[in-house]
Design a protein around this motif. Structure first.
Motif, PDB file in Angstrom:
ATOM      1  N   GLY A 160       1.020  -1.256   0.059  1.00 18.94           N
ATOM      2  CA  GLY A 160      -0.026  -0.053   0.016  1.00 18.94           C
ATOM      3  C   GLY A 160       0.648   1.233  -0.033  1.00 18.94           C
ATOM      4  O   GLY A 160       0.571   2.316  -0.605  1.00 18.94           O
ATOM      5  N   GLU A 161       1.814   1.381   0.942  1.00 18.86           N
ATOM      6  CA  GLU A 161       2.674   2.401   1.046  1.00 18.86           C
ATOM      7  C   GLU A 161       3.541   2.534  -0.329  1.00 18.86           C
ATOM      8  O   GLU A 161       3.843   3.823  -0.781  1.00 18.86           O
ATOM      9  CB  GLU A 161       3.695   2.410   2.163  1.00 18.86           C
ATOM     10  CG  GLU A 161       3.062   2.526   3.613  1.00 18.86           C
ATOM     11  CD  GLU A 161       2.356   3.788   3.785  1.00 18.86           C
ATOM     12  OE1 GLU A 161       2.704   5.011   2.994  1.00 18.86           O
ATOM     13  OE2 GLU A 161       1.648   3.998   4.835  1.00 18.86           O
ATOM     14  N   LEU A 162       4.010   1.778  -1.035  1.00 14.54           N
ATOM     15  CA  LEU A 162       4.774   1.946  -2.053  1.00 14.54           C
ATOM     16  C   LEU A 162       3.854   1.908  -3.333  1.00 14.54           C
ATOM     17  O   LEU A 162       4.297   1.754  -4.572  1.00 14.54           O
ATOM     18  CB  LEU A 162       5.724   0.518  -2.228  1.00 14.54           C
ATOM     19  CG  LEU A 162       6.629   0.454  -1.135  1.00 14.54           C
ATOM     20  CD1 LEU A 162       7.478  -0.739  -1.194  1.00 14.54           C
ATOM     21  CD2 LEU A 162       7.653   1.766  -1.022  1.00 14.54           C
ATOM     22  N   GLN A 163       2.716   1.577  -3.218  1.00  8.28           N
ATOM     23  CA  GLN A 163       1.723   1.650  -4.229  1.00  8.28           C
ATOM     24  C   GLN A 163       1.918   0.873  -5.595  1.00  8.28           C
ATOM     25  O   GLN A 163       1.939   1.138  -6.498  1.00  8.28           O
ATOM     26  CB  GLN A 163       1.434   3.240  -4.873  1.00  8.28           C
ATOM     27  CG  GLN A 163       1.154   4.014  -4.074  1.00  8.28           C
ATOM     28  CD  GLN A 163       0.960   5.529  -4.458  1.00  8.28           C
ATOM     29  OE1 GLN A 163       1.144   5.726  -5.587  1.00  8.28           O
ATOM     30  NE2 GLN A 163       0.652   6.720  -3.685  1.00  8.28           N
ATOM     31  N   LEU A 164       2.053  -0.549  -4.941  1.00  6.64           N
ATOM     32  CA  LEU A 164       2.628  -1.638  -5.786  1.00  6.64           C
ATOM     33  C   LEU A 164       1.397  -2.526  -6.104  1.00  6.64           C
ATOM     34  O   LEU A 164       0.584  -2.847  -4.934  1.00  6.64           O
ATOM     35  CB  LEU A 164       3.727  -2.413  -5.325  1.00  6.64           C
ATOM     36  CG  LEU A 164       4.980  -1.623  -5.233  1.00  6.64           C
ATOM     37  CD1 LEU A 164       5.941  -2.563  -4.562  1.00  6.64           C
ATOM     38  CD2 LEU A 164       5.593  -1.255  -6.652  1.00  6.64           C
ATOM     39  N   ILE A 165       0.958  -2.970  -7.230  1.00  8.40           N
ATOM     40  CA  ILE A 165       0.054  -3.896  -7.590  1.00  8.40           C
ATOM     41  C   ILE A 165       0.770  -5.247  -8.187  1.00  8.40           C
ATOM     42  O   ILE A 165       1.184  -5.103  -9.352  1.00  8.40           O
ATOM     43  CB  ILE A 165      -0.967  -3.462  -8.265  1.00  8.40           C
ATOM     44  CG1 ILE A 165      -1.838  -2.292  -7.710  1.00  8.40           C
ATOM     45  CG2 ILE A 165      -2.091  -4.551  -8.704  1.00  8.40           C
ATOM     46  CD1 ILE A 165      -2.871  -1.601  -8.555  1.00  8.40           C
ATOM     47  N   ASN A 166       0.960  -6.202  -7.385  1.00  8.88           N
ATOM     48  CA  ASN A 166       1.637  -7.567  -7.993  1.00  8.88           C
ATOM     49  C   ASN A 166       1.130  -8.494  -7.183  1.00  8.88           C
ATOM     50  O   ASN A 166       1.751  -9.072  -6.315  1.00  8.88           O
ATOM     51  CB  ASN A 166       3.047  -7.208  -7.919  1.00  8.88           C
ATOM     52  CG  ASN A 166       3.810  -8.516  -8.693  1.00  8.88           C
ATOM     53  OD1 ASN A 166       3.314  -9.564  -8.545  1.00  8.88           O
ATOM     54  ND2 ASN A 166       4.843  -8.167  -9.178  1.00  8.88           N
ATOM     55  N   PRO A 167      -0.234  -9.041  -7.381  1.00  9.52           N
ATOM     56  CA  PRO A 167      -0.780 -10.166  -6.736  1.00  9.52           C
ATOM     57  C   PRO A 167      -0.145 -11.305  -6.665  1.00  9.52           C
ATOM     58  O   PRO A 167      -0.083 -12.027  -5.394  1.00  9.52           O
ATOM     59  CB  PRO A 167      -2.078 -10.233  -7.492  1.00  9.52           C
ATOM     60  CG  PRO A 167      -2.446  -9.108  -8.332  1.00  9.52           C
ATOM     61  CD  PRO A 167      -0.946  -8.789  -8.849  1.00  9.52           C
ATOM     62  N   ARG A 168       0.783 -11.831  -7.628  1.00 10.11           N
ATOM     63  CA  ARG A 168       1.591 -13.098  -7.445  1.00 10.11           C
ATOM     64  C   ARG A 168       2.559 -12.863  -6.324  1.00 10.11           C
ATOM     65  O   ARG A 168       2.757 -13.673  -5.567  1.00 10.11           O
ATOM     66  CB  ARG A 168       2.093 -13.594  -8.662  1.00 10.11           C
ATOM     67  CG  ARG A 168       0.993 -13.764  -9.875  1.00 10.11           C
ATOM     68  CD  ARG A 168       1.670 -14.504 -11.078  1.00 10.11           C
ATOM     69  NE  ARG A 168       0.640 -15.030 -12.058  1.00 10.11           N
ATOM     70  CZ  ARG A 168       0.954 -15.532 -13.242  1.00 10.11           C
ATOM     71  NH1 ARG A 168       1.978 -15.360 -13.414  1.00 10.11           N
ATOM     72  NH2 ARG A 168       0.048 -15.768 -14.067  1.00 10.11           N
ATOM     73  N   ALA A 169       3.312 -11.835  -6.500  1.00 10.37           N
ATOM     74  CA  ALA A 169       4.411 -11.492  -5.525  1.00 10.37           C
ATOM     75  C   ALA A 169       3.924 -11.415  -4.060  1.00 10.37           C
ATOM     76  O   ALA A 169       4.428 -11.975  -3.190  1.00 10.37           O
ATOM     77  CB  ALA A 169       5.053 -10.264  -5.999  1.00 10.37           C
ATOM     78  N   LYS A 170       2.653 -10.631  -3.895  1.00  9.54           N
ATOM     79  CA  LYS A 170       2.080 -10.641  -2.354  1.00  9.54           C
ATOM     80  C   LYS A 170       1.529 -11.824  -2.024  1.00  9.54           C
ATOM     81  O   LYS A 170       1.659 -12.224  -0.991  1.00  9.54           O
ATOM     82  CB  LYS A 170       0.783  -9.507  -2.813  1.00  9.54           C
ATOM     83  CG  LYS A 170       0.399  -9.451  -1.300  1.00  9.54           C
ATOM     84  CD  LYS A 170      -0.731  -8.245  -1.294  1.00  9.54           C
ATOM     85  CE  LYS A 170      -1.169  -7.743   0.020  1.00  9.54           C
ATOM     86  NZ  LYS A 170      -2.272  -6.858  -0.040  1.00  9.54           N
ATOM     87  N   SER A 171       1.120 -12.809  -2.896  1.00  5.91           N
ATOM     88  CA  SER A 171       0.402 -14.192  -2.651  1.00  5.91           C
ATOM     89  C   SER A 171       1.759 -14.955  -2.373  1.00  5.91           C
ATOM     90  O   SER A 171       1.710 -15.768  -1.121  1.00  5.91           O
ATOM     91  CB  SER A 171      -0.320 -14.811  -3.805  1.00  5.91           C
ATOM     92  OG  SER A 171      -0.486 -16.049  -3.406  1.00  5.91           O
ATOM     93  N   PHE A 172       2.765 -14.908  -2.782  1.00  5.47           N
ATOM     94  CA  PHE A 172       3.965 -15.600  -2.369  1.00  5.47           C
ATOM     95  C   PHE A 172       4.330 -15.246  -0.890  1.00  5.47           C
ATOM     96  O   PHE A 172       4.733 -16.060  -0.071  1.00  5.47           O
ATOM     97  CB  PHE A 172       5.086 -15.647  -3.240  1.00  5.47           C
ATOM     98  CG  PHE A 172       6.465 -15.962  -2.912  1.00  5.47           C
ATOM     99  CD1 PHE A 172       6.702 -17.176  -2.556  1.00  5.47           C
ATOM    100  CD2 PHE A 172       7.476 -15.084  -2.640  1.00  5.47           C
ATOM    101  CE1 PHE A 172       7.692 -17.704  -2.194  1.00  5.47           C
ATOM    102  CE2 PHE A 172       8.630 -15.358  -2.172  1.00  5.47           C
ATOM    103  CZ  PHE A 172       9.041 -16.884  -2.108  1.00  5.47           C
ATOM    104  N   LEU A 173       4.634 -13.817  -0.698  1.00  4.47           N
ATOM    105  CA  LEU A 173       5.256 -13.304   0.289  1.00  4.47           C
ATOM    106  C   LEU A 173       4.155 -13.896   1.628  1.00  4.47           C
ATOM    107  O   LEU A 173       4.715 -14.082   2.748  1.00  4.47           O
ATOM    108  CB  LEU A 173       5.348 -11.939   0.233  1.00  4.47           C
ATOM    109  CG  LEU A 173       6.522 -11.687  -0.710  1.00  4.47           C
ATOM    110  CD1 LEU A 173       6.559 -10.028  -0.984  1.00  4.47           C
ATOM    111  CD2 LEU A 173       7.806 -11.769   0.177  1.00  4.47           C
ATOM    112  N   CYS A 174       2.789 -13.453   1.366  1.00  2.00           N
ATOM    113  CA  CYS A 174       1.712 -13.678   2.280  1.00  2.00           C
ATOM    114  C   CYS A 174       1.982 -15.250   2.684  1.00  2.00           C
ATOM    115  O   CYS A 174       1.631 -15.647   4.023  1.00  2.00           O
ATOM    116  CB  CYS A 174       0.429 -13.636   1.949  1.00  2.00           C
ATOM    117  SG  CYS A 174       0.106 -11.727   1.997  1.00  2.00           S
ATOM    118  N   GLY A 175       2.104 -16.117   1.460  1.00  2.00           N
ATOM    119  CA  GLY A 175       2.427 -17.607   1.951  1.00  2.00           C
ATOM    120  C   GLY A 175       3.439 -17.993   2.772  1.00  2.00           C
ATOM    121  O   GLY A 175       3.457 -18.895   3.741  1.00  2.00           O
ATOM    122  N   ILE A 176       4.576 -17.519   2.686  1.00  5.52           N
ATOM    123  CA  ILE A 176       5.710 -17.921   3.196  1.00  5.52           C
ATOM    124  C   ILE A 176       5.896 -17.221   4.591  1.00  5.52           C
ATOM    125  O   ILE A 176       6.393 -17.719   5.204  1.00  5.52           O
ATOM    126  CB  ILE A 176       7.242 -17.465   2.327  1.00  5.52           C
ATOM    127  CG1 ILE A 176       8.166 -18.200   2.498  1.00  5.52           C
ATOM    128  CG2 ILE A 176       7.421 -15.934   2.253  1.00  5.52           C
ATOM    129  CD1 ILE A 176       9.317 -18.266   1.851  1.00  5.52           C
TER     130      ILE A 176
END
Length: 400
Positions: free
Chosen positions: A313-329
């Motif tokens: 949110g702060e960096l205004q990034l939209i990358n669902p796959r990267a976020k999904s991986f990071l949330c998963g790990i």
């Protein structure tokens, strides 16, 4: 592996070189696809910098060369002007090495004087030159700037031929001194002399150093880079971004402190994933990776506690796959589930590269004693430190 591309234009060629260059930049190997987040943090803290910038002097050498190249002496052909720029940059490299053969950070050191580099100083520094307001932007690439400047120069010359007046020569000189062509201001530079190439060195003059200091502060308001320069922080006192954060988090603005801590928390999560990656790639044979995992294992849950929603949110990034991986790990580490984390890492690399190119699918092909994929994120701290050190050294140069 060999790479190739069809070279349709200079801009296409540069894009290809930029991609290839990323593969060789220190700390830029990105096996798990978090580079977009790393770079967004780096741009927030140290705007205008890059991992391939070497010395602050190039922030001025490049503008000096580019400004002179469009003064009309190379004619109306933009391609000819671009070739002249290339030649002038090489000549500057030769002069810098002649002044000091052991000078650090001179671009082209390994190939000069006979050869030259594929990625020139103007390519490396252009974004920073625009970011710092040294070039008055207009969203132009270097070829676009050259093309526009040549056309404006030609149009004004034609105008003069049809409408001369007693003040024409003086006006011409005023525009040249200001870095303008017609009514367009391209450059914001300190005063320098036509013989600037004579006795050229990689060190900043005192005037150049003061100019860069103030110009960077003016153009990067709210950034960590502005704070460092404004408060004359000695970055040599800090080993890395984390130690800088620990020291300055109570002194900088509340928002900047928050972002620095967020970046450090993100760093902790990513580093754990990188350690696991190396344990997996070496099939448990990399001693350093094993020792690092043993060291951080007791704090696995604490090191995984980063607000990923805030990061994106702060960096205004939209990358669902990267976020999904990071949330998963993150979930896996919070549960101390190493097997789950390893599977997510394996799937992430395959999704980025394909099963055939993923290193974890070919572990036997790699030296198990070597670390792969980067360590702790630097956020360009070391690159900014080089630039800042050059500025500080230039500011005191006349007093020593």
């Amino acid at each position: 592996m060999q790479l190739g591309w069809i070279d349709f234009s200079k801009e296409d060629r540069q894009k290809a070189l930029d991609v290839i260059n990323l593969l060789s930049e220190q700390g830029a190997v990105d096996e798990l696809g978090i580079g977009i987040i790393r770079d967004a943090f780096a741009n927030y803290f140290f705007p205008g910098t890059s991992t391939v910038q070497t010395r602050a002097k190039y922030f001025l050498i490049v503008p000096y060369v580019l400004r002179e190249a469009v003064d009309g002496k190379y004619g109306k052909d933009a391609n000819r002007v671009l070739r002249a720029i290339d030649s002038a940059e090489k000549d500057c490299g030769i002069r810098l090495l002649e002044a000091d053969p052991k000078a650090e950070g001179v671009i082209g050191t390994r190939v000069l004087p006979k050869g030259w580099v594929a990625r020139k100083p103007s390519d490396i520094y252009w974004n920073g030159i625009r970011t710092f307001g040294i070039f008055c932007d207009y969203g132009l690439s270097i070829p676009e700037y050259v093309s526009l400047a040549v056309k404006l120069k030609e149009q004004r010359s034609v105008s003069w031929l049809g409408n001369r007046n007693d003040d024409a020569d003086e006006n011409d000189k005023d525009d040249s001194d200001a870095g303008d062509i017609g009514n367009i201001r391209f450059w914001n530079l300190p005063i320098y002399h036509d013989d600037w190439r004579d006795n050229l060195t990689i060190e900043l003059t005192q005037e150049e150093a003061f100019y860069l200091d103030k110009q960077i502060q003016k153009s990067t308001k709210g950034s960590l880079l502005e704070y460092v320069l404004k408060n004359h922080i000695d970055l040599n006192e800090y080993d890395d971004f984390a130690s800088l954060t620990a020291e300055l988090s109570e002194k900088v603005s509340e928002k900047l402190a928050y972002m620095m801590k967020l970046a450090c928390n993100f760093n902790n999560l990513v580093y754990m994933a990188r350690v696991r990656y190396n344990v997996m790639l070496s099939e448990g044979e990399n001693t350093y990776a094993n020792d690092e995992w043993s060291r951080i294992l007791p704090d696995i849950k604490h090191n995984a506690t980063v607000d990923l929603d805030a990061v994106f949110g702060e960096l205004q990034l939209i990358n669902p796959r990267a976020k999904s991986f990071l949330c998963g790990i993150q979930t896996a580490f919070m549960a101390s589930d190493t097997h789950m984390a390893d599977e997510l890492i394996r799937k992430r690399e395959r999704s980025l590269k394909g099963a055939a190119r993923a290193k974890l699918s070919r572990t036997k092909e790699f030296d198990h004693s070597k670390w792969v994929g980067g360590g702790m994120l630097d956020y360009r701290f070391s690159n900014a430190r080089r630039i800042v050190n050059d500025i500080y050294a230039g500011e005191v140069s006349a007093d020593v």
